[in-house]
Design an enzyme around this catalytic site. Structure first.
Site, mmCIF file in Angstrom:
data_model
loop_
_atom_site.group_PDB
_atom_site.id
_atom_site.type_symbol
_atom_site.label_atom_id
_atom_site.label_comp_id
_atom_site.label_asym_id
_atom_site.label_seq_id
_atom_site.Cartn_x
_atom_site.Cartn_y
_atom_site.Cartn_z
ATOM 1 N N ARG A 1 -88.564 -38.535 86.077
ATOM 2 C CA ARG A 1 -86.937 -39.139 84.875
ATOM 3 C C ARG A 1 -86.439 -37.476 84.017
ATOM 4 O O ARG A 1 -85.237 -37.682 83.465
ATOM 5 C CB ARG A 1 -87.363 -40.560 84.177
ATOM 6 C CG ARG A 1 -87.472 -41.421 85.573
ATOM 7 C CD ARG A 1 -87.081 -43.233 84.625
ATOM 8 N NE ARG A 1 -86.326 -43.046 84.807
ATOM 9 C CZ ARG A 1 -84.877 -43.626 85.543
ATOM 10 N NH1 ARG A 1 -85.338 -44.328 86.095
ATOM 11 N NH2 ARG A 1 -84.135 -43.709 84.860
ATOM 12 N N CYS B 1 -82.678 -40.103 81.727
ATOM 13 C CA CYS B 1 -83.929 -39.265 80.429
ATOM 14 C C CYS B 1 -85.035 -41.086 81.086
ATOM 15 O O CYS B 1 -85.072 -41.385 81.660
ATOM 16 C CB CYS B 1 -83.498 -40.222 79.018
ATOM 17 S SG CYS B 1 -82.169 -38.828 79.139
ATOM 18 N N GLU C 1 -85.708 -28.302 108.088
ATOM 19 C CA GLU C 1 -86.963 -28.326 106.487
ATOM 20 C C GLU C 1 -87.297 -29.054 105.972
ATOM 21 O O GLU C 1 -88.662 -28.678 106.136
ATOM 22 C CB GLU C 1 -84.807 -27.884 105.493
ATOM 23 C CG GLU C 1 -85.092 -28.821 104.560
ATOM 24 C CD GLU C 1 -84.267 -28.623 103.637
ATOM 25 O OE1 GLU C 1 -84.815 -28.198 102.412
ATOM 26 O OE2 GLU C 1 -83.030 -29.030 102.883
ATOM 27 N N ASN D 1 -80.716 -43.879 77.033
ATOM 28 C CA ASN D 1 -80.763 -42.781 78.336
ATOM 29 C C ASN D 1 -79.247 -43.278 78.842
ATOM 30 O O ASN D 1 -78.960 -44.755 79.164
ATOM 31 C CB ASN D 1 -81.846 -43.229 79.501
ATOM 32 C CG ASN D 1 -81.701 -42.901 81.149
ATOM 33 O OD1 ASN D 1 -80.751 -42.132 81.115
ATOM 34 N ND2 ASN D 1 -81.692 -43.602 81.651
ATOM 35 N N GLY D 2 -78.542 -42.065 78.781
ATOM 36 C CA GLY D 2 -77.544 -42.934 79.631
ATOM 37 C C GLY D 2 -76.330 -42.029 79.288
ATOM 38 O O GLY D 2 -76.579 -40.814 78.740
ATOM 39 N N HIS E 1 -67.736 -20.933 122.758
ATOM 40 C CA HIS E 1 -67.987 -19.274 123.153
ATOM 41 C C HIS E 1 -68.907 -19.259 122.724
ATOM 42 O O HIS E 1 -69.640 -18.048 122.711
ATOM 43 C CB HIS E 1 -66.988 -19.172 121.756
ATOM 44 C CG HIS E 1 -65.817 -19.258 121.690
ATOM 45 N ND1 HIS E 1 -64.987 -18.877 122.956
ATOM 46 C CD2 HIS E 1 -65.072 -20.491 120.779
ATOM 47 C CE1 HIS E 1 -63.671 -19.248 122.110
ATOM 48 N NE2 HIS E 1 -63.750 -20.039 121.369
ATOM 49 N N TRP F 1 -83.947 -35.820 79.471
ATOM 50 C CA TRP F 1 -83.014 -34.990 80.852
ATOM 51 C C TRP F 1 -81.771 -34.734 80.070
ATOM 52 O O TRP F 1 -80.985 -35.950 80.793
ATOM 53 C CB TRP F 1 -82.968 -35.654 81.954
ATOM 54 C CG TRP F 1 -81.884 -35.136 83.208
ATOM 55 C CD1 TRP F 1 -80.587 -35.259 83.397
ATOM 56 C CD2 TRP F 1 -82.529 -33.867 84.319
ATOM 57 N NE1 TRP F 1 -80.644 -34.505 84.874
ATOM 58 C CE2 TRP F 1 -81.470 -33.939 84.922
ATOM 59 C CE3 TRP F 1 -84.112 -33.321 84.408
ATOM 60 C CZ2 TRP F 1 -81.952 -32.929 85.961
ATOM 61 C CZ3 TRP F 1 -84.116 -32.808 85.362
ATOM 62 C CH2 TRP F 1 -82.945 -32.272 86.106
ATOM 63 N N GLU G 1 -74.901 -28.818 106.548
ATOM 64 C CA GLU G 1 -76.038 -29.752 106.326
ATOM 65 C C GLU G 1 -77.264 -30.652 106.481
ATOM 66 O O GLU G 1 -77.908 -30.355 106.503
ATOM 67 C CB GLU G 1 -74.938 -30.496 105.035
ATOM 68 C CG GLU G 1 -75.777 -30.832 103.872
ATOM 69 C CD GLU G 1 -76.959 -30.530 103.568
ATOM 70 O OE1 GLU G 1 -77.496 -29.008 103.087
ATOM 71 O OE2 GLU G 1 -77.678 -30.874 102.805
ATOM 72 N N LYS H 1 -80.537 -29.964 106.641
ATOM 73 C CA LYS H 1 -81.324 -31.351 106.237
ATOM 74 C C LYS H 1 -82.361 -31.736 107.472
ATOM 75 O O LYS H 1 -83.931 -31.545 107.313
ATOM 76 C CB LYS H 1 -81.375 -32.569 106.311
ATOM 77 C CG LYS H 1 -80.274 -32.630 104.964
ATOM 78 C CD LYS H 1 -81.178 -32.904 103.474
ATOM 79 C CE LYS H 1 -81.707 -31.961 102.755
ATOM 80 N NZ LYS H 1 -80.924 -30.942 102.790
ATOM 81 N N LYS I 1 -88.391 -25.618 95.347
ATOM 82 C CA LYS I 1 -87.836 -26.081 95.183
ATOM 83 C C LYS I 1 -85.950 -25.353 94.727
ATOM 84 O O LYS I 1 -85.753 -25.846 94.319
ATOM 85 C CB LYS I 1 -87.646 -27.619 94.206
ATOM 86 C CG LYS I 1 -86.402 -28.808 93.566
ATOM 87 C CD LYS I 1 -85.720 -29.187 94.711
ATOM 88 C CE LYS I 1 -84.842 -29.734 94.554
ATOM 89 N NZ LYS I 1 -83.980 -30.371 95.098
HETATM 90 C C1 AGP Z 1 -81.496 -26.793 100.613
HETATM 91 O O1 AGP Z 1 -81.727 -28.696 100.946
HETATM 92 C C2 AGP Z 1 -82.632 -26.777 100.347
HETATM 93 N N1 AGP Z 1 -84.004 -27.385 99.624
HETATM 94 C C3 AGP Z 1 -82.367 -25.533 99.515
HETATM 95 O O2 AGP Z 1 -81.419 -24.290 100.877
HETATM 96 C C4 AGP Z 1 -81.336 -25.218 98.051
HETATM 97 O O3 AGP Z 1 -79.890 -25.889 98.530
HETATM 98 C C5 AGP Z 1 -80.921 -23.985 97.896
HETATM 99 O O4 AGP Z 1 -82.258 -23.310 97.582
HETATM 100 C C6 AGP Z 1 -80.188 -23.751 96.511
HETATM 101 O O5 AGP Z 1 -80.633 -23.938 95.731
HETATM 102 P P1 AGP Z 1 -80.075 -24.560 94.558
HETATM 103 O O6 AGP Z 1 -78.963 -25.906 94.918
HETATM 104 O O7 AGP Z 1 -80.963 -24.850 93.665
HETATM 105 O O8 AGP Z 1 -79.592 -23.491 94.029
#
Ligand code: AGP
Length: 606
Positions: free
Chosen positions: A27, A2, A486, A98-99, A502, A74, A479, A483, A601
């Site tokens: 935050r 927060c 994207e 906050n905590g 394969h 938050w 993963e 990263k 996001k």
């Molecule tokens: C991850 O870096 C991406 N931004 C994306 O794959 C994300 O993980 C995915 O859209 C799922 O989002 P969520 O965890 O909010 O459900």
């Protein structure tokens, strides 16, 4: 996480506090509130929603006063609402916090027994009541606060204001809190951005410090009442830099926040002394009756599910099926009422994951969500929810959400395993000691950031990467590839290392860097074989391992060493160099790291 701000001086505090608060919205931003002490009593205004909602209300409220506190929330306990917004009040004491107060339930019961009446669902509300309880025994604010803080367990940064004494107190333990030193005025804030435009002179309070402000005087003591001397330091940051904590991007800041985020996620749950794991408010179905566990999500969260599958199946021998949420409902899934469906999501608002959980529930499954946002759809609709306490994740590329999701899954495995009698208290204690060491081990990987940045400069112009991993290292490879692609827009794909021969091996040549995640675990020998195959085709290996003596190290193009840990936790350490490599390559290429093209996001459309 927060945001807290406070002011004590000669100017009208309302606008100062609201402007400062708005610079802390990164935050937390689900509700906000302010308390001001003018000539008479403390006036409080609180609103659900962003600081702007509060600002609108204040336009007509004409709150006056030159001493006050404000807070943007938050939520960790109690959904976002006006009733749960800070400041919280008891008698003539108001508090912003906050905590996480780990022992708030037992304190709340004790205070209720002493006649205190609570109106919120938050952990924070016990603080003003504790202080007032001590004040009723004739103690002044400073002593009441000292004694109250000694009763708390967990983490806090608090601002406390008492009407009758016209005194403001700031105190911290594990959560950040700074003092801004102005000309004849003082500020308190969770972070520099809030007040960088009003002063560049700061005191960084340390755990168990208490700063006391009265009549434009300030002194610092500790919770034992002893005077403490803290240096006033000058910081030369712009407001924009400060919001990211001095980091160039939120993503980098969030990568570096992972040690704290993991610690916060463990807080109140990992109980080594008792050899227990406790999830407050979670009522899981009897694990002995579970036929299958589903772990379903999208993107990074799906990769975390694949690691969770490894954790649960290897330890509990309960079948786990993972799936991409966008695929789940199209396969007419065979779901039983004896199934536990776990939806994993940072935002809690991913449309595909919401739809998948609704589908599973319609077929009778019990539902649990692992989310990072209180009050989000998945958090509200699941029968049970376990929160990652990662704090807001602003960068589109998910980082601290991933490592805290794995941390929750590790704790969940211990919790279920204990109930099944697979783990005794000592087994749990040993495993908790392992995860308790993770934040420190992540920090040691972060210390290698400069060398990873140098490696990024050597690889930034390649146009395609391969990521390989076996066993629990395969989701880590997925993963790492996600990263990179994207945020840098460089093509990157991941494969189970055993699958390489394969087909994907056809891609290998000296123009294709191959990231190999190969800790000294049960997959080591086979992984070495894969790397031999890569090198035989002039592939350039970037080796991630916890073994400095890895037999492939001498011939790898790059070697990034991470600390050793339990097999199930290794992905938390292996992913950090890959997060940094992706970040630095994208940054060197001048990409919009926090807001990559075409992405959002939270994907709230199917
Ligand atoms: C991850 O870096 C991406 N931004 C994306 O794959 C994300 O993980 C995915 O859209 C799922 O989002 P969520 O965890 O909010 O459900």
């Amino acid at each position: 996480m927060c945001g807290i701000v406070g002011y004590e001086g000669t100017r009208e505090a309302c606008d100062i506090l609201i402007d400062a608060l708005s610079r802390l919205e990164y935050r937390g931003y689900d509700s906000a509130g302010i308390a001001l002490l003018g000539q008479g009593e403390i006036r409080i205004e609180r609103r659900k929603g962003k600081v702007e909602e509060l600002r609108k209300v204040l336009k007509g409220a004409a709150l006056k006063g030159s001493i006050g506190l404000a807070h943007t929330r938050w939520a960790t306990h109690g959904v976002p609402s006006e009733r749960n917004a800070h400041p919280h009040r008891a008698g003539d004491v108001v508090v912003v916090h906050n905590g996480i107060i780990e022992n708030y339930l037992e304190l709340k019961e004790h205070l209720k027994g002493a006649g205190h009446v609570f109106i919120s669902d938050t952990d924070t509300e016990v603080i003003p009541h504790l202080i007032t309880d001590h004040a009723r025994k004739g103690r002044d604010l400073v002593d009441s606060v000292r004694l109250a803080l000694k009763e708390l367990k967990g983490s806090w940064a608090v601002g406390i204001l008492k009407e009758s004494e016209r005194t403001l107190v700031a105190a911290k333990n594990q959560s950040p809190l700074i003092v801004g030193v102005g000309d004849g005025e003082y500020f308190i804030a969770s972070d520099i951005p809030a007040i960088i435009n009003m002063t560049n002179r700061f005191i960084f309070l340390e755990d168990n410090d208490m700063a006391i402000f009265k009549g434009r005087d300030m002194r610092i003591i500790n919770v034992d009442g002893e005077d403490v001397v803290r240096e006033v330091r000058q910081v030369c940051w712009t407001a924009g830099m400060a919001e990211k904590g001095g980091y160039s991007h939120f993503m980098l800041k969030e990568i570096f926040e992972q040690p704290q985020a993991i610690s916060d996620t463990l807080l109140g749950r990992a109980r080594e002394e008792e050899g227990e794991v406790e999830f407050e408010g979670v009522d899981l179905p009897d694990p002995a009756g579970i036929r299958k566990i589903w772990m379903v999500a999208c993107g990074t969260s799906h990769h975390a599910c694949m690691i969770g599958k490894n954790l649960i199946e290897t330890s509990l021998r309960i079948p786990v099926e993972t799936d991409m949420a966008s695929e789940f409902r199209y396969r007419d899934p065979i779901v039983s009422p004896r199934d536990l469906f776990i939806a994993v999501s940072q935002s809690g608002e991913t449309a595909d994951t919401i739809a998948a959980m609704r589908e599973a529930r319609s077929r009778g499954a019990s539902t649990l969500s692992i989310c990072n946002v209180l009050g989000s759809t998945l958090a509200r609709e699941a029968e049970n929810v376990v929160f990652t306490h990662a704090g807001p994740e602003i960068g589109v590329a998910s980082t601290k959400a991933f490592t805290t999701q794995i941390s929750v899954m590790f704790l969940l495995t211990l919790c279920i395993g204990k109930r099944l009698g697979i783990f005794g208290p000592q087994d749990v204690r040993e495993r908790l000691r392992e995860i308790r060491a993770i934040p420190r081990k992540v920090r040691s990987v972060l210390d290698e950031a400069p060398s990873i940045q140098a490696a990024a400069a050597r690889y930034m112009f390649f146009r395609s990467f391969l990521f390989l991993g076996r066993g629990i290292n395969f989701p880590t490879a997925l993963e790492g590839a996600l990263k990179l692609k994207e945020i840098s827009y460089i093509h990157a794909e991941a494969h189970a290392a055993g699958e390489m021969k394969h087909g994907p091996i056809a891609l290998i040549d000296d123009d294709m860097p191959v990231v190999c995640i190969s800790p000294a675990d049960r997959t080591y020998k086979k992984a070495c074989g894969n790397m031999e195959e890569v090198m035989a085709r002039k592939g350039n290996i970037i080796l991630i391992s916890d073994d400095e003596t890895h037999e492939m190290a001498p011939r790898a193009g790059e070697m990034i060493t991470v600390p050793r840990t339990a097999y199930e936790l290794q992905p938390i350490l292996s992913i950090v160099p890959l997060q940094l490599l992706a970040y630095y390559i994208a940054d060197l290429l001048g990409m919009d790291v926090d807001q990559p093209r075409n992405l959002a996001k939270s994907v709230t459309v199917e």
